[in-house]
Design an enzyme around this catalytic site. Sequence first.
Site, short mmCIF file in Angstrom:
data_model
loop_
_atom_site.label_atom_id
_atom_site.label_comp_id
_atom_site.label_asym_id
_atom_site.label_seq_id
_atom_site.Cartn_x
_atom_site.Cartn_y
_atom_site.Cartn_z
N SER A 137 -84.86 -30.61 55.91
CA SER A 137 -85.53 -31.43 54.90
C SER A 137 -85.22 -30.95 53.48
CB SER A 137 -87.04 -31.43 55.18
OG SER A 137 -87.69 -32.44 54.43
N ASP A 146 -86.07 -36.38 60.37
CA ASP A 146 -86.32 -35.05 59.82
C ASP A 146 -86.61 -34.05 60.94
OD1 ASP A 146 -87.55 -32.82 58.55
OD2 ASP A 146 -88.19 -34.08 56.89
#
Length: 855
Positions: A393, A685
């Site tokens: 991320s 993610d």
Amino acid sequence: MPWTLQPKWLAGKGLPLLGAILLRKTEKSEPQWKHRRQETHPYYDLQVKVLRARNIQHTDKLSKADCYVRLWLPTASVSPSQTRTVVNSSDPEWNETFPYQIHGAVKNVLELALYDEDVLDSDNVFSILFDTSTLQLGQPCTKNFTRQQDPKELEVEFTLEKSQTPASEVVTNGVLVAHPCLRIQGTVTGDKTASLGELGSRQIQLAVPGAYEKPQPLQPTSEPGLPVNFTFHVNPVLSPKLHIKLQEQLQVFHSGPSDELEAQTSKMDKASILLSSLPLNEELTKLVDLEEGQQVSLRMKADMSSSGDLDLRLGFDLCDGEQEFLDKRKQVASKALQRVMGLSEALHCDQVPVVAVLGSGGGTRAMTSLYGSLAGLQELGLLDAVTYLSGVSGSSWCISTLYRDPSWSQKALQGPIKYASERVCSSKIGMLSPKQFEYYSREKRAWESRGHSMSFTDLWGLIIEYFLNQEENPAKLSDQQETVSQGQNPYPIYASINVHKNISGDDFAEWCEFTPYEVGFPKYGAYVPTELFGSEFFMGRLLHFWPEPRICYLQGMWGSAFAASLYEIFLKLGGLSLSFLDWHRGSVSVTDDWPKLRKQDPTRLPTRLFTPMSSFSQAVLDIFTSRITCAQTFNFTRGLCMYKDYTARKDFVVSEDAWHSHNYGYPDACPNQLTPMKDFLSLVDGGFAINSPFPLVLQPQRAVDLIVSFDYSLEGPFEVLQVTEKYCRDRGIPFPRIEVDPKDSEDPRECYLFAEAEDPCSPIVLHFPLVNRTFRTHLAPGVERQTAEEKAFGDFIINGPDTAYGMMDFTYEPKEFDRLVTLSRYNVLNNKETIRHALQLALDRRRQAGGRVGG
């Protein structure tokens, strides 16, 4: 390579890569193929006779059931089969036989589903997953499928015999199987009665169920009399057929508030050709008779790719690019360690410990902090000792921005930090300007021109692009090959996870790694060149080249925290487990003595009986487990099969609980539900599984000795380590025990060292929670703050609801940015001796092991 390559692919980077692929095929001893092998396996004839069911109650309880059985063996057939419906009977009998030809190289799991037919919809009474490898040749076997304390049962007879069909060759890495691919090319013309252009409102449609291509409606060419071309790629094991349909387009007038004409299709006639009956590499013509004396002429040619002609890599070792990088990086790391550790001479390459630096997720907070942590390592002279740099991320945003410079780690980081500060601290209103919206629209049109629709994740990637650059960034991930070609920087590994519908990332996630050279799944040992990510693959062959996506789209995917489901939002943000959802899930029963049978034969799967959820329960689950948005990418493993013994492969890293899990629909023990059976990947993610990319650097092939973990999240200071420890324990991966004093959870220090003295294969972990502890009172290590201004600079809240560094904070004041970078840098510098101690432990292990450990 594919039969036809796009011209754009042959330009630029395509030609060198094409040469590299051709060169690889001439080097039989190349190490990267050591896990890929060619094998020959026989075919078997399987007869499945559905006998009867007992004690089946109709769902409305006012009448008896109307039962039928649906059979689905996707590794041997292109579509399900089903029995006739026996009406108004609680004890239906069918005695219907269904033949299958199965291939011995793959895991063939038959799905049997008992349905109660309704006027509106059929109710699934229960489903069964049966591993056909449990059958004995030539010995008919009757199975009575039932579950304890449930009177319902289904009786089925199985017979397995050797087939007369010759054995065929496949390529396998022990987990996945690639069959030869059958390609059918041809042309269609009208024959003696009419040309295609004279069919009027009627239209011919060609379809090969199970093929990569969708059904192809044939449109007449601009010049009458010219033939119309078609192409299909299909797995020959599925006994595919070419269906020729004559359809008529009807215009139906609807009266009402809005009188409109609606196009409807009416099927007029259909014919089929068994493709396995076509001779290979010979052109032939077939006349197909359709309705009203219509004849269609098909000129066709079938050819088969060789089993070894693959455009993806099947293997569990490191790719060539990474291997070559390691050879060069060890020389750089050896000199760096000699300087830092005060060694009398440079280390031999085998004695150089492999150090991985990991950055957690955490949005702008993580991105900014990682700049400071790397600056601290650089100031200590340790950045050159790092082999791998990986992030999730927000950390991936920092890493991917740094790697725009081929020699970034050889320069002071003040420049990149200033660049980041100018963008983080500036207004983001420009991303909503008319000029920017025109840019978004232009990108959307470009996607649509290639046959794609732009997802919200793709739009998020463009927003991240503005956030990081405030201008269009043409960079692609494969451009970063230049940044590691001489071993001058750590090797970047970006992380994402592939998720399945209605399953949280905590329960099921397949880690996907993105590097300058390859994108792939370590779990399956399947990788494609980074330049080909986003292109269309089938059965391991490149069928359609699409240009590599710009890195901004990957940055949006790597940081797609908004792709969460409501369940994950409650779990991650509120710490609430929605246990009531368990009541709405279907139940699973293992109908055999699985623990005993697994010890006897680790390659077999248990027989599972699923009792599905009701329509209401499915609706409840959809609300809480469906993702708000999720980008879909062409699946490069599509068309591959699971190997017959994949469950026994150590490389197929899954939890041991997966094999006997009672979790409804857990995919790892259900090969028909695994990723190679999907058309698209759903990449999100990685923080939805573990908020730091530990699984990617814990692969034994990377032999990492020391992991330096930077945790910038707002979660507990040791949560990411504890989740990783459980992940590793469940999968038999060496990892140190994470034992901390409760006081440390409340008031953590800046750095912790975890190591297993008795297990040299377990990596040493150096963990840095993001805390403002001694930095509050110290300007630098050993230097206390004196002035009011200095004290005010260090006095700020880094965690908790009042922090300025929340997950949704994308803009900082310049002072806030400087504080966070300086804090992260200080926490590294202040723990210099702990870092040196960890490096010394890693050096000692390497020396004692005579070189490589952990692999």
